[in-house]
Design a protein around this motif. Structure first.
Motif, PDB file in Angstrom:
ATOM      1  N   ASP A   1       0.769  -1.339   0.101  1.00 43.06           N
ATOM      2  CA  ASP A   1      -0.197   0.225  -0.401  1.00 43.06           C
ATOM      3  C   ASP A   1       0.933   1.759  -0.040  1.00 43.06           C
ATOM      4  OD1 ASP A   1      -2.783   1.249   0.479  1.00 43.06           O
ATOM      5  OD2 ASP A   1      -1.677   2.208   2.333  1.00 43.06           O
ATOM      6  N   ILE A   2       1.922   1.356   1.154  1.00 41.51           N
ATOM      7  CA  ILE A   2       2.969   2.480   1.082  1.00 41.51           C
ATOM      8  C   ILE A   2       4.057   2.656  -0.410  1.00 41.51           C
ATOM      9  CG2 ILE A   2       4.422   3.693   2.685  1.00 41.51           C
ATOM     10  CD1 ILE A   2       3.446   2.394   4.803  1.00 41.51           C
ATOM     11  N   ALA A   3       4.084   1.423  -0.984  1.00 37.13           N
ATOM     12  CA  ALA A   3       5.042   2.052  -2.280  1.00 37.13           C
ATOM     13  C   ALA A   3       4.388   2.013  -2.954  1.00 37.13           C
ATOM     14  CB  ALA A   3       5.264   0.106  -2.335  1.00 37.13           C
ATOM     15  N   ARG A   4       3.296   1.419  -3.099  1.00 39.23           N
ATOM     16  CA  ARG A   4       2.066   2.073  -4.425  1.00 39.23           C
ATOM     17  C   ARG A   4       2.345   3.494  -3.929  1.00 39.23           C
ATOM     18  NH1 ARG A   4      -2.303   3.431  -4.138  1.00 39.23           N
ATOM     19  NH2 ARG A   4      -3.203   2.514  -2.419  1.00 39.23           N
ATOM     20  N   ARG A   5       2.009   3.718  -3.720  1.00 34.68           N
ATOM     21  CA  ARG A   5       1.413   5.439  -2.815  1.00 34.68           C
ATOM     22  C   ARG A   5       2.977   6.039  -3.420  1.00 34.68           C
ATOM     23  NH1 ARG A   5      -0.860   5.216   2.506  1.00 34.68           N
ATOM     24  NH2 ARG A   5      -0.579   7.823   2.555  1.00 34.68           N
ATOM     25  N   ILE A   6       3.718   5.470  -2.925  1.00 38.94           N
ATOM     26  CA  ILE A   6       5.513   5.950  -3.068  1.00 38.94           C
ATOM     27  C   ILE A   6       5.779   6.239  -4.390  1.00 38.94           C
ATOM     28  CG2 ILE A   6       7.640   5.780  -2.962  1.00 38.94           C
ATOM     29  CD1 ILE A   6       7.205   4.727  -0.005  1.00 38.94           C
ATOM     30  N   TRP A   7       5.164   5.426  -5.721  1.00 36.92           N
ATOM     31  CA  TRP A   7       5.454   4.995  -6.536  1.00 36.92           C
ATOM     32  C   TRP A   7       4.672   6.318  -7.390  1.00 36.92           C
ATOM     33  CZ3 TRP A   7       8.625   4.258 -10.338  1.00 36.92           C
ATOM     34  CH2 TRP A   7       7.480   4.486 -11.922  1.00 36.92           C
ATOM     35  N   ASN A   8       3.293   6.475  -7.160  1.00 35.14           N
ATOM     36  CA  ASN A   8       2.510   7.294  -7.454  1.00 35.14           C
ATOM     37  C   ASN A   8       3.240   8.781  -7.428  1.00 35.14           C
ATOM     38  OD1 ASN A   8       0.950   5.564  -8.933  1.00 35.14           O
ATOM     39  ND2 ASN A   8      -0.647   5.496  -6.738  1.00 35.14           N
ATOM     40  N   ALA A   9       3.538   9.206  -6.132  1.00 34.36           N
ATOM     41  CA  ALA A   9       3.792  10.049  -5.915  1.00 34.36           C
ATOM     42  C   ALA A   9       5.359  10.895  -6.258  1.00 34.36           C
ATOM     43  CB  ALA A   9       4.002  10.638  -4.253  1.00 34.36           C
ATOM     44  N   GLY A  10       6.267   9.640  -6.756  1.00 39.21           N
ATOM     45  CA  GLY A  10       7.732  10.058  -7.164  1.00 39.21           C
ATOM     46  C   GLY A  10       6.952  10.183  -8.967  1.00 39.21           C
ATOM     47  N   GLU A  11       6.197   9.932  -9.270  1.00 38.12           N
ATOM     48  CA  GLU A  11       5.935   9.830 -10.421  1.00 38.12           C
ATOM     49  C   GLU A  11       5.470  11.340 -11.273  1.00 38.12           C
ATOM     50  OE1 GLU A  11       5.321   7.641 -13.927  1.00 38.12           O
ATOM     51  OE2 GLU A  11       7.284   7.725 -13.110  1.00 38.12           O
ATOM     52  N   HIS A  12       5.150  12.064 -10.268  1.00 41.87           N
ATOM     53  CA  HIS A  12       3.700  12.885 -10.047  1.00 41.87           C
ATOM     54  C   HIS A  12       5.059  13.942  -9.466  1.00 41.87           C
ATOM     55  CE1 HIS A  12       1.005  10.343 -10.757  1.00 41.87           C
ATOM     56  NE2 HIS A  12       0.349  11.170 -11.992  1.00 41.87           N
ATOM     57  N   GLY A  13       6.066  13.943  -9.550  1.00 38.45           N
ATOM     58  CA  GLY A  13       7.338  15.183  -8.736  1.00 38.45           C
ATOM     59  C   GLY A  13       6.879  15.577  -7.780  1.00 38.45           C
ATOM     60  N   TRP A  14       6.301  14.341  -6.357  1.00 40.83           N
ATOM     61  CA  TRP A  14       6.690  14.804  -5.035  1.00 40.83           C
ATOM     62  C   TRP A  14       5.830  15.363  -4.450  1.00 40.83           C
ATOM     63  CZ3 TRP A  14       7.499  10.659  -3.096  1.00 40.83           C
ATOM     64  CH2 TRP A  14       9.226   9.771  -3.934  1.00 40.83           C
ATOM     65  N   PRO A  15       4.363  15.767  -5.064  1.00 47.17           N
ATOM     66  CA  PRO A  15       3.160  16.827  -5.114  1.00 47.17           C
ATOM     67  C   PRO A  15       3.321  16.959  -3.295  1.00 47.17           C
ATOM     68  CG  PRO A  15       1.745  14.541  -5.722  1.00 47.17           C
ATOM     69  CD  PRO A  15       3.515  14.525  -5.995  1.00 47.17           C
ATOM     70  N   LEU A  16       3.099  17.846  -2.615  1.00 47.82           N
ATOM     71  CA  LEU A  16       2.808  18.102  -1.463  1.00 47.82           C
ATOM     72  C   LEU A  16       2.265  17.729  -1.256  1.00 47.82           C
ATOM     73  CD1 LEU A  16       4.175  20.179   0.510  1.00 47.82           C
ATOM     74  CD2 LEU A  16       1.877  21.785   0.164  1.00 47.82           C
ATOM     75  N   GLY A  17       0.753  17.685  -0.924  1.00 53.15           N
ATOM     76  CA  GLY A  17      -0.469  16.660   0.150  1.00 53.15           C
ATOM     77  C   GLY A  17      -0.388  14.939  -0.079  1.00 53.15           C
ATOM     78  N   GLU A  18       0.032  14.772  -1.150  1.00 53.23           N
ATOM     79  CA  GLU A  18       0.776  13.092  -1.042  1.00 53.23           C
ATOM     80  C   GLU A  18       1.700  12.743  -0.016  1.00 53.23           C
ATOM     81  OE1 GLU A  18      -0.751  15.195  -3.317  1.00 53.23           O
ATOM     82  OE2 GLU A  18      -2.304  14.333  -4.814  1.00 53.23           O
ATOM     83  N   THR A  19       2.687  13.526  -0.887  1.00 59.58           N
ATOM     84  CA  THR A  19       3.839  13.839  -0.217  1.00 59.58           C
ATOM     85  C   THR A  19       3.627  13.523   1.633  1.00 59.58           C
ATOM     86  OG1 THR A  19       4.958  13.515  -2.091  1.00 59.58           O
ATOM     87  CG2 THR A  19       6.435  13.440   0.094  1.00 59.58           C
ATOM     88  N   TRP A  20       3.699  14.298   1.933  1.00 60.91           N
ATOM     89  CA  TRP A  20       2.896  15.037   3.754  1.00 60.91           C
ATOM     90  C   TRP A  20       2.017  13.789   3.917  1.00 60.91           C
ATOM     91  CZ3 TRP A  20       5.258  18.748   5.832  1.00 60.91           C
ATOM     92  CH2 TRP A  20       5.094  19.044   7.213  1.00 60.91           C
ATOM     93  N   ASP A  21       1.172  12.929   3.653  1.00 60.37           N
ATOM     94  CA  ASP A  21       0.624  12.128   4.114  1.00 60.37           C
ATOM     95  C   ASP A  21       1.449  10.700   4.238  1.00 60.37           C
ATOM     96  OD1 ASP A  21      -1.936  13.622   4.544  1.00 60.37           O
ATOM     97  OD2 ASP A  21      -2.783  12.838   2.051  1.00 60.37           O
ATOM     98  N   ILE A  22       2.153  11.220   3.178  1.00 57.92           N
ATOM     99  CA  ILE A  22       3.716   9.272   3.582  1.00 57.92           C
ATOM    100  C   ILE A  22       3.787   9.564   4.841  1.00 57.92           C
ATOM    101  CG2 ILE A  22       4.997   8.221   1.700  1.00 57.92           C
ATOM    102  CD1 ILE A  22       3.231   8.804  -0.461  1.00 57.92           C
ATOM    103  N   LEU A  23       4.779  10.913   4.225  1.00 54.12           N
ATOM    104  CA  LEU A  23       5.315  10.616   5.577  1.00 54.12           C
ATOM    105  C   LEU A  23       4.386  11.262   7.119  1.00 54.12           C
ATOM    106  CD1 LEU A  23       7.633  14.138   3.874  1.00 54.12           C
ATOM    107  CD2 LEU A  23       8.931  10.842   4.403  1.00 54.12           C
ATOM    108  N   ARG A  24       3.879  11.086   6.771  1.00 57.49           N
ATOM    109  CA  ARG A  24       3.015  10.944   8.094  1.00 57.49           C
ATOM    110  C   ARG A  24       2.723   9.195   8.841  1.00 57.49           C
ATOM    111  NH1 ARG A  24      -1.911  15.457   8.525  1.00 57.49           N
ATOM    112  NH2 ARG A  24      -1.391  13.707  10.447  1.00 57.49           N
ATOM    113  N   GLU A  25       2.676   8.719   8.059  1.00 56.56           N
ATOM    114  CA  GLU A  25       2.447   7.812   8.502  1.00 56.56           C
ATOM    115  C   GLU A  25       3.470   6.626   9.776  1.00 56.56           C
ATOM    116  OE1 GLU A  25       0.711   4.958   7.106  1.00 56.56           O
ATOM    117  OE2 GLU A  25       0.042   5.614   5.270  1.00 56.56           O
ATOM    118  N   PRO A  26       2.912   6.026  10.432  1.00 58.79           N
ATOM    119  CA  PRO A  26       3.547   6.099  11.324  1.00 58.79           C
ATOM    120  C   PRO A  26       5.235   5.347  11.147  1.00 58.79           C
ATOM    121  CG  PRO A  26       1.675   5.570  11.725  1.00 58.79           C
ATOM    122  CD  PRO A  26       1.460   5.353  10.372  1.00 58.79           C
ATOM    123  N   CYS A  27       4.846   4.350  10.056  1.00 60.25           N
ATOM    124  CA  CYS A  27       6.462   3.860   9.831  1.00 60.25           C
ATOM    125  C   CYS A  27       7.780   4.384   9.117  1.00 60.25           C
ATOM    126  CB  CYS A  27       5.770   2.130   8.698  1.00 60.25           C
ATOM    127  SG  CYS A  27       5.654   3.045   7.472  1.00 60.25           S
TER     128      CYS A  27
END
Length: 977
Positions: A355-381
């Protein structure tokens, strides 16, 4: 010498148990089941649960037969080379390799069927290959159905049509497998047939000597039929236990073996069911959970039925649904505090890893947009402990370099390194690599520092709800690591397909396919928990109460369409050419019939009662009609609803419990919640039954002291540990208590030696309490050993009698309810096995234990019993008590006595001691008082911390729940299941 198969049709799974058990007693039987998940269930049918020993029945699948034939053939013929079976990821890689090789020879401008260049076409093509192989359709037959004679191979003129593309690629796939000595799992029965047709005497002699029993097969594929028909033609004994569906014109084993001897088990009528309809998918799941909780408290809709009592254990209840419903189901069951266990089907793709790896790929593909990247970094892991707020208002967009500079200031400990690792993962996928390198990138993303698992473990110290996520993440990592290792070893053995390089979206497609197929290791199902099944359960699964949510037309039968590569018109042409009967290459209507047959067999998993539920609308409010299979099942007497119970219908307007309805405390809030009528939820007014007074059991004190976490699960939540095959220690314990009650009662009346009385009442007591010890041959050695221990303990107690205990006894109490001991407002109760009241007012307490005396001198159980006798309220001995002089454990395991006892005379009589300092009994009293106070505090606060240093940790089945350890995964899903 043809041997006609015997077919036994059954409706309910329970109808098979006696028949199968009888078959298992015969010699040279080999059982076959459709899926690997049915092995354990069938084994439980064939052997009593208390059976021990190494006489387990042989339970195979098709590949086991093929493997055994290869072993026999290799022993008699040297130099043979056998094919290696490929697994699902290997299959995907080979199909991709063939497809890309074909497309490389065809420019993009060339006219080809639409969708062939899309990533999802690989799976579509692979599924069609497997269907053709299962039905024994060779590439040559497929070509002839297109009007071709000899295949032109590279000069094929049919590739503009979908079936022409299929034919050309199918030729290439079969050729690839033959070249590299591989076999698809769909080919396994045909490979076994080829081995038998070699005519090797050792193979024929072996297969004719055995009886083959197939259990749970509704019908067989053409390749399986070819094998079975050949076995029957050479005289092999075959029995088929085949499920009935109640659908008159459905194609089954009876149609496939028209000359077979057909029998039927005694049917017990239609499956009794209740109907629940809720306003939405979420409300449906909440209504199911709510009604289960109310039923357990003898309230609610389910309490109106008289088929199943509310005391039905959770482990006798099962629920089945498709994978998309799992997150909602888990959330609701946890909120309603319903214990559950996922029995099977959880994949790597359903864990945080993908789940998180897929979201990381999508965010990276789109140039690390603020909202998506911030939500990923906020993950507990990742960096959840550092980034707990929303993104700063003055930041709108950041590139990779900008993120690194920003995180150096706001999240230098975890956030910075986590983001760098995210960037490395995306760059690796974009650059591309071999399958091993792509999977290694996924593994490194979570496993290398900063590790996701380690961070989650720290987070879970304050958030125990993350425990299961941690376990699943670790299991997914173990499975990924295992696959990396196996691919590294085997990539050369599957040929060039294992060494290709792919990148970008294609690499992501490979990861998506692998994570959707690779299952993670799940701990054994915990007794005392509702069973969840994701997708189709084993064909032999049965439960007292079976719950099937989402029974809508969108699922049953669901949206169906003809194959894009092999439409029905071409399947009919193949049928005419080959003589293949209907149901083998199924037409669209036959696919719908198969869905209905599957639905009815799922219904058959409910032995006593079904709950068939559905939402009236989807999440967007679109109406969802119920499945047409419901009405047909009722009209054809497969399902019956009670005349005196209307369906439970709960619309969205009744989202909150009504004023007159019982509520589930601390979970639900009524529509009239003060002061804003159900809007303010911070301090709701809870209605319903008042909570019961807090209670504790004195006999569980040692369990609590050993590990409070284990105690609450076993004694409060009633989560039973999985029973081990062999001797049932719980039944043994209750049997021994009953035996000694009878022996002492007879001793008071006759004064005959205790050992003679024990032997006199031995078999009578076993017959009543544990008859399996008398009847199951595998338990004979346990019975003899237990009798030796009983007579040895009888001699030990007789020596106490002869040494003077009989002369000191004024009265003996057995199975006596102790006075209630109140500790900090908590009531503690208990029952003593045996109490000796002596003439001088002293008391001795005895307790019988099945095991050995190791560590019993530190046990607090009898010290707690003594406190209850001295300080408790309620019924006592009605005799003056000067004090408790000892508590002794009579241990069968080593026929010895343990505990603490005061007084030289009593020590000489019993053989007990009072510690080196002669104060062990007093010390135990003080320790028991302290332990009871701690146990009372836990019962009042609900806090039961695990004790990781406990001696019970080593063999505890709950160590995954307390994060004592995480275990690794198992192999990929079997696509046949």
């Amino acid at each position: 010498m043809v041997s006609l198969p015997r077919i036994v049709l059954y409706q309910r799974i329970s109808e098979l148990e006696r028949e199968l058990y009888t078959d298992a007693q015969r010699e040279l039987c080999t059982f076959f089941v459709p899926t690997s998940r049915d092995r354990k269930i069938l084994q439980d049918f064939l052997l009593p649960k208390s059976t021990a020993g190494d006489s387990s029945p042989i339970i195979w699948r098709w590949e086991d037969l093929t493997r055994h034939l290869e072993i026999l053939l290799a022993a008699s013929c040297e130099g043979l080379r056998f094919r290696r079976q490929i697994d699902p990821p290997d299959h995907w890689l080979i199909v991709r390799y063939i497809l890309h090789g074909f497309l490389d020879g065809h420019p993009e401008k060339e006219q080809l069927p639409p969708g062939i260049r899309q990533p999802g076409f690989i799976s579509t093509l692979g599924d069609q290959f497997r269907e053709l192989l299962r039905e024994a359709i060779s590439p040559e037959i497929l070509g002839r159905s297109l009007g071709c004679g000899a295949c032109q191979k590279n000069n094929c003129t049919k590739t503009a049509a979908p079936e022409g593309i299929l034919c050309r690629l199918f030729h290439l796939y079969v050729e690839y497998l033959e070249t590299w000595h591989l076999m698809d799992s769909a080919q396994v029965p045909l490979i076994a047939l080829e081995l038998l047709q070699k005519g090797e005497p050792s193979l024929l002699q072996w297969i004719r000597s055995r009886r083959f029993i197939f259990v749970g097969f509704l019908s067989f594929s053409s390749s399986q039929m070819a094998l079975l028909s050949y076995m029957s033609s050479i005289g092999v004994s075959i029995t088929l236990y085949s499920p009935n569906t109640g659908i008159d014109d459905f194609y089954t084993t009876v149609d496939q073996f028209p000359s077979a001897l057909v029998e039927g088990t005694r049917s017990s009528g239609p499956f009794k069911a209740l109907r629940i309809v809720a306003g939405s998918p979420r409300m449906e799941m909440e209504t199911l959970a709510r009604e289960l909780v109310l039923w357990k408290n003898k309230k609610g809709y389910l309490s109106g039925q008289e088929i199943l009592p509310a005391e039905t254990p959770w482990q006798n209840i099962g629920m089945v649904f498709d994978a998309p419903l799992l997150p909602l189901a888990e959330e609701v069951l946890q909120r309603y505090r319903i214990p559950y266990s996922i029995n099977e089907g959880l994949t790597v793709g359903q864990t945080a890893l993908w789940d998180i790896a897929r979201r990381i790929w999508n965010a990276g593909e789109h140039g690390w947009p603020l909202g998506e990247t911030w939500d990923i970094l906020r993950e507990p892991c990742l960096a959840g402990r550092e980034i707990a707020t929303s993104p700063p208002a003055d930041i709108f967009t950041l590139n990779e370099k900008g993120w690194i500079g920003f995180l150096e200031h706001v999240a230098p400990e975890r956030g910075l390194d986590s983001f760098k690792k995210m960037c490395l993962f995306v760059k690796t996928i974009k650059k591309g690599g071999t399958p091993v390198e792509i999977l290694s990138a996924l593994y490194s993303l979570a496993a290398e520092n900063p590790s996701w698992g380690k961070e989650l473990s720290l987070w879970a110290m304050d958030h125990p709800e993350f425990d299961e996520s941690i376990r699943r993440l670790q299991a997914a990592l173990r499975e990924t690591e295992h696959k990396v290792e196996s691919l590294g070893e085997l990539q050369d053995r599957i040929g060039p397909a294992g060494q290709v390089r792919f990148s970008g979206s294609e690499a992501v497609s490979f990861l998506h396919h692998w994570t959707s197929m690779a299952t993670i290791w799940l701990p054994p199902a915990i007794k005392g928990a509702l069973s969840l099944f994701i997708g189709t359960p084993p064909v032999l699964e049965k439960n007292s109460l079976w719950i099937m949510p989402n029974i809508t037309a969108s699922i049953w039968p669901g949206k169906m369409s003809e194959s894009s590569l092999l439409p029905d018109r071409h399947k009919l042409a193949l049928h005419d050419l080959t003589g293949t009967e209907r149901g083998h290459l199924p037409l669209l209507k036959e696919k719908r019939d198969q869905r209905e047959a599957l639905f009815r067999r799922l219904v058959a998993c409910g032995e006593d009662l079904l709950i068939l539920s559905s939402p009236s609308t989807d999440a967007l409010g679109k109406p969802l009609p119920p499945s047409p299979f419901l009405g047909k099942g009722v009209s054809e007497n497969w399902i019956s609803f009670p005349d005196d119970m209307a369906p439970l219908e709960r619309s969205l307007s009744h989202l909150l419990p009504q004023n007159e309805e019982t509520m589930v405390q601390h979970v639900e809030i009524g529509e009239d919640a003060s002061p804003y009528g159900g809007i303010l939820r911070e301090l709701p007014t809870f209605r319903g039954d008042a909570p019961e007074p807090l209670k504790g059991h004195l006999s569980a004190l040692d369990d609590y002291e050993s590990c409070p976490f284990r105690f609450v699960n076993l004694n409060v939540l009633k989560i039973e540990e999985p029973a081990e095959p062999g001797l049932d220690v719980r039944k043994c314990g209750s049997t021994l208590h009953l035996l000694w009650e009878r022996v002492w009662q007879a001793y008071e009346q006759t004064s005959r030696p205790l050992s003679l009385l024990a032997r006199q009442y031995w078999e009578e007591t076993l017959e009543e309490s544990y008859p399996e010890l008398l009847r199951v041959p595998q338990l004979a050695r346990h019975k003899e050993l237990l009798l030796q221990q009983v007579t040895g303990l009888a001699d030990l107690q007789q020596s106490m009698e002869n040494n003077g205990l009989a002369g000191l006894r004024l009265k003996q109490f057995r199975e006596m309810d102790l006075p209630i001991l109140i500790v900090d407002g908590v009531s503690f109760t208990g029952k003593a096995d045996r109490i000796e009241y002596l003439h001088d007012g002293r008391i001795l307490i005895f307790d019988y234990k099945l095991g050995k005396s190791n560590g019993r001198n530190k046990s607090l159980q009898l010290a707690a019993y003594a406190l209850a006798l001295l300080e408790g309220k309620g019924k006592k001995t009605h005799l003056p008590v000067t004090g408790v002089s000892g508590g002794l454990y009579l241990c069968h395991g080593d026929t010895s006595v343990a505990g603490a006892i005061e007084g030289k005379d009593l020590q000489n009589i019993t053989g007990g001691k009072n510690g080196r300092s002669n104060n062990a009994l007093e010390t135990l009293f003080l320790e028991a008082q302290g332990a009871l106070e701690r146990m009372a505090a836990s019962l009042k606060t609900g806090v039961f911390p695990p004790s990781y240093g406990s001696e019970t940790c080593r063999h505890c089945s709950l160590n995954l729940m307390c994060r004592k350890s995480e275990l690794g995964g198992q192999g990929e899903n079997d696509e046949n299941e």
